[in-house]
Write a protein that holds these residues in place. Structure first.
Motif, PDB file in Angstrom:
ATOM      1  N   ALA A 229       1.914  -3.357   7.133  1.00  0.00           N
ATOM      2  CA  ALA A 229       2.978  -3.204   6.139  1.00  0.00           C
ATOM      3  C   ALA A 229       3.087  -1.750   5.685  1.00  0.00           C
ATOM      4  O   ALA A 229       4.194  -1.231   5.484  1.00  0.00           O
ATOM      5  CB  ALA A 229       2.716  -4.121   4.948  1.00  0.00           C
ATOM      6  N   TYR A 230       1.945  -1.084   5.522  1.00  0.00           N
ATOM      7  CA  TYR A 230       1.978   0.321   5.103  1.00  0.00           C
ATOM      8  C   TYR A 230       2.741   1.162   6.120  1.00  0.00           C
ATOM      9  O   TYR A 230       3.662   1.916   5.765  1.00  0.00           O
ATOM     10  CB  TYR A 230       0.575   0.889   4.918  1.00  0.00           C
ATOM     11  CG  TYR A 230       0.590   2.397   4.784  1.00  0.00           C
ATOM     12  CD1 TYR A 230       0.962   2.993   3.581  1.00  0.00           C
ATOM     13  CD2 TYR A 230       0.315   3.214   5.877  1.00  0.00           C
ATOM     14  CE1 TYR A 230       1.041   4.378   3.472  1.00  0.00           C
ATOM     15  CE2 TYR A 230       0.391   4.589   5.774  1.00  0.00           C
ATOM     16  CZ  TYR A 230       0.755   5.168   4.570  1.00  0.00           C
ATOM     17  OH  TYR A 230       0.844   6.538   4.467  1.00  0.00           O
ATOM     18  N   TRP A 231       2.367   1.062   7.384  1.00  0.00           N
ATOM     19  CA  TRP A 231       2.924   1.967   8.384  1.00  0.00           C
ATOM     20  C   TRP A 231       4.398   1.695   8.654  1.00  0.00           C
ATOM     21  O   TRP A 231       5.173   2.634   8.868  1.00  0.00           O
ATOM     22  CB  TRP A 231       2.105   1.907   9.670  1.00  0.00           C
ATOM     23  CG  TRP A 231       0.799   2.630   9.515  1.00  0.00           C
ATOM     24  CD1 TRP A 231      -0.429   2.077   9.293  1.00  0.00           C
ATOM     25  CD2 TRP A 231       0.606   4.048   9.516  1.00  0.00           C
ATOM     26  NE1 TRP A 231      -1.383   3.060   9.164  1.00  0.00           N
ATOM     27  CE2 TRP A 231      -0.780   4.281   9.306  1.00  0.00           C
ATOM     28  CE3 TRP A 231       1.443   5.140   9.690  1.00  0.00           C
ATOM     29  CZ2 TRP A 231      -1.320   5.557   9.255  1.00  0.00           C
ATOM     30  CZ3 TRP A 231       0.912   6.421   9.642  1.00  0.00           C
ATOM     31  CH2 TRP A 231      -0.458   6.622   9.428  1.00  0.00           C
TER      32      TRP A 231
ATOM     33  N   PRO B  30       0.841  -1.206   0.000  1.00  0.00           N
ATOM     34  CA  PRO B  30       0.000   0.000   0.000  1.00  0.00           C
ATOM     35  C   PRO B  30       0.874   1.254   0.000  1.00  0.00           C
ATOM     36  O   PRO B  30       1.895   1.316   0.689  1.00  0.00           O
ATOM     37  CB  PRO B  30      -0.789  -0.127   1.313  1.00  0.00           C
ATOM     38  CG  PRO B  30      -0.800  -1.587   1.617  1.00  0.00           C
ATOM     39  CD  PRO B  30       0.521  -2.106   1.125  1.00  0.00           C
ATOM     40  N   VAL B  31       0.479   2.247  -0.781  1.00  0.00           N
ATOM     41  CA  VAL B  31       1.268   3.479  -0.883  1.00  0.00           C
ATOM     42  C   VAL B  31       0.560   4.663  -0.237  1.00  0.00           C
ATOM     43  O   VAL B  31       1.146   5.726  -0.080  1.00  0.00           O
ATOM     44  CB  VAL B  31       1.595   3.812  -2.353  1.00  0.00           C
ATOM     45  CG1 VAL B  31       2.479   2.737  -2.945  1.00  0.00           C
ATOM     46  CG2 VAL B  31       0.334   3.968  -3.183  1.00  0.00           C
ATOM     47  N   ASP B  32      -0.698   4.478   0.130  1.00  0.00           N
ATOM     48  CA  ASP B  32      -1.461   5.544   0.781  1.00  0.00           C
ATOM     49  C   ASP B  32      -2.152   4.958   2.013  1.00  0.00           C
ATOM     50  O   ASP B  32      -2.566   3.789   2.003  1.00  0.00           O
ATOM     51  CB  ASP B  32      -2.513   6.122  -0.176  1.00  0.00           C
ATOM     52  CG  ASP B  32      -3.206   7.340   0.415  1.00  0.00           C
ATOM     53  OD1 ASP B  32      -4.247   7.149   1.099  1.00  0.00           O
ATOM     54  OD2 ASP B  32      -2.741   8.459   0.208  1.00  0.00           O
ATOM     55  N   ARG B  33      -2.279   5.768   3.053  1.00  0.00           N
ATOM     56  CA  ARG B  33      -2.838   5.261   4.299  1.00  0.00           C
ATOM     57  C   ARG B  33      -4.291   4.805   4.156  1.00  0.00           C
ATOM     58  O   ARG B  33      -4.787   4.027   4.963  1.00  0.00           O
ATOM     59  CB  ARG B  33      -2.724   6.323   5.395  1.00  0.00           C
ATOM     60  CG  ARG B  33      -3.506   7.601   5.105  1.00  0.00           C
ATOM     61  CD  ARG B  33      -3.270   8.639   6.194  1.00  0.00           C
ATOM     62  NE  ARG B  33      -3.850   8.223   7.460  1.00  0.00           N
ATOM     63  CZ  ARG B  33      -3.576   8.808   8.635  1.00  0.00           C
ATOM     64  NH1 ARG B  33      -2.700   9.792   8.682  1.00  0.00           N
ATOM     65  NH2 ARG B  33      -4.149   8.390   9.742  1.00  0.00           N
ATOM     66  N   THR B  34      -4.976   5.260   3.110  1.00  0.00           N
ATOM     67  CA  THR B  34      -6.364   4.848   2.906  1.00  0.00           C
ATOM     68  C   THR B  34      -6.474   3.549   2.114  1.00  0.00           C
ATOM     69  O   THR B  34      -7.566   2.982   2.002  1.00  0.00           O
ATOM     70  CB  THR B  34      -7.149   5.947   2.167  1.00  0.00           C
ATOM     71  OG1 THR B  34      -6.569   6.161   0.873  1.00  0.00           O
ATOM     72  CG2 THR B  34      -7.117   7.255   2.952  1.00  0.00           C
ATOM     73  N   ASP B  35      -5.360   3.069   1.561  1.00  0.00           N
ATOM     74  CA  ASP B  35      -5.402   1.883   0.705  1.00  0.00           C
ATOM     75  C   ASP B  35      -5.898   0.619   1.416  1.00  0.00           C
ATOM     76  O   ASP B  35      -6.705  -0.130   0.854  1.00  0.00           O
ATOM     77  CB  ASP B  35      -4.025   1.618   0.094  1.00  0.00           C
ATOM     78  CG  ASP B  35      -3.694   2.587  -1.021  1.00  0.00           C
ATOM     79  OD1 ASP B  35      -4.617   3.289  -1.496  1.00  0.00           O
ATOM     80  OD2 ASP B  35      -2.513   2.657  -1.419  1.00  0.00           O
TER      81      ASP B  35
END
Length: 319
Positions: free
Chosen positions: A181-183, A129-134
């Motif tokens: 994984a995003y954070w 994910p590249v955006d926190r909303t993904d």
């Protein structure tokens, strides 16, 4: 199934071994004289670094007899534990862990974890994910696909309904993986908190000359660790996310029976441990999907408290 609460598991000392958590292999000299509880924990970590619930990454075909172990296996913990540790640890000690693993998600048939040295990390990284909303968007898409499958069939059969129920739990697992994984890949402070709060990483020791090399590879090692994490073990996901993000993990008691139902569908051919057929309906699938969505929305709310959308993200709170 083994107990969900594993907070009281012992920590291994540095002399137990310094291999990465995702490829942990205990020091045989230390293991031979270690206390029984540490022997069991070391063998448990070794096993989970190499074998997983086949539902994670093994094709399933009911007509062909169930899981198709295309990567090798199935592996019985009794065989692999004795093969690795039979000359070092007493059988009665190994037997305690073997019994626990037989009662866990993989039962007598576990799948291997693929630690392919040719794994293209950069290609895999591009899919994170590249955006926190993904993560929430992707969860919505998965749940939407499940609902579309329901409405596309005039009268879904029992087996299809069971698969849809299992797919909802899989969507929850994917959401938790995507979120974590995003954070850890987008925020270096959070990556640091993950390493400090995870005993598999925090206890590692380095020579002063190795520190910078270790720092360069830590993000890759964390992502590999998260790959092998069993995300439907919400009791384990709870302390991981709470320590890493400094949030309050949502209550999940209402989801736990559904995870057990999913286990019976996937690992017992749709029957309970007592041999009775698992009964799930379309209403149950939609009800569980609603539970999962509510859980995710609450988790997102907690993340927004810790990291507001507006302006710069604040420093992590004290734990």
């Amino acid at each position: 199934m083994s107990e969900w609460n594993v907070d009281d598991r012992p920590e291994l000392p540095p002399e137990a071994g310094d291999t990465p958590a995702w490829n942990f292999d205990p020091n045989n000299v230390w293991l031979a004289t270690a206390p029984e509880e540490l022997q069991i924990e070391a063998m448990r970590l070794w096993f989970h670094a190499r074998y997983q619930d086949p539902a994670n990454d093994t094709p399933y075909n009911g007509r062909e007899g169930g899981y198709q172990f295309i990567h090798g296996g199935p592996y019985d913990p009794d065989d692999v534990i004795q093969e690795r540790f039979g000359s070092i640890v007493k059988y009665e000690v190994m037997e305690k862990l073997i019994t626990e693993l037989h009662e866990d998600v993989g039962g007598y048939e576990w799948a291997p974890i693929d630690h392919d040295p040719e794994w293209d990390y950069e290609e895999y990284y591009s899919m994170l994910p590249v955006d926190r909303t993904d993560p929430l968007k992707m969860l919505d898409e998965r749940l939407g696909q499940i609902e579309d499958t329901i409405t596309a069939q005039a009268a879904p059969q029992g087996f299809v309904i069971q698969l849809l129920h299992s797919a909802v739990i899989t969507a929850l697992e994917a959401y938790l993986w995507d979120t974590t994984a995003y954070w850890v890949t987008q925020n270096k402070t959070i990556l640091q908190e993950f390493v400090k709060g995870n005993k598999d990483f925090a206890a590692k020791s380095f020579k002063l000359s190795e520190i910078f090399t270790a720092m360069d590879g830590i993000e890759k090692e964390v992502v590999e660790y998260l790959q092998t994490f069993i995300w439907h073990r919400l009791d384990k996901a709870k302390p991981l996310l709470e320590k890493t993000l400094g949030i309050q993990f949502p209550k999940f008691e209402s989801i736990m029976p559904e995870i057990i139902t999913r286990h019976d569908i996937v690992h017992r051919g749709g029957r309970s441990k007592d041999g009775y057929p698992v009964q799930v309906t379309i209403h149950d699938v939609r009800r569980v999907a609603s539970l999962v969505k509510d859980f995710a929305v609450e988790l997102e709310s907690e993340i927004k408290k810790a990291f507001p959308l507006e302006g710069a993200e604040p420093a992590l709170p004290d734990f």
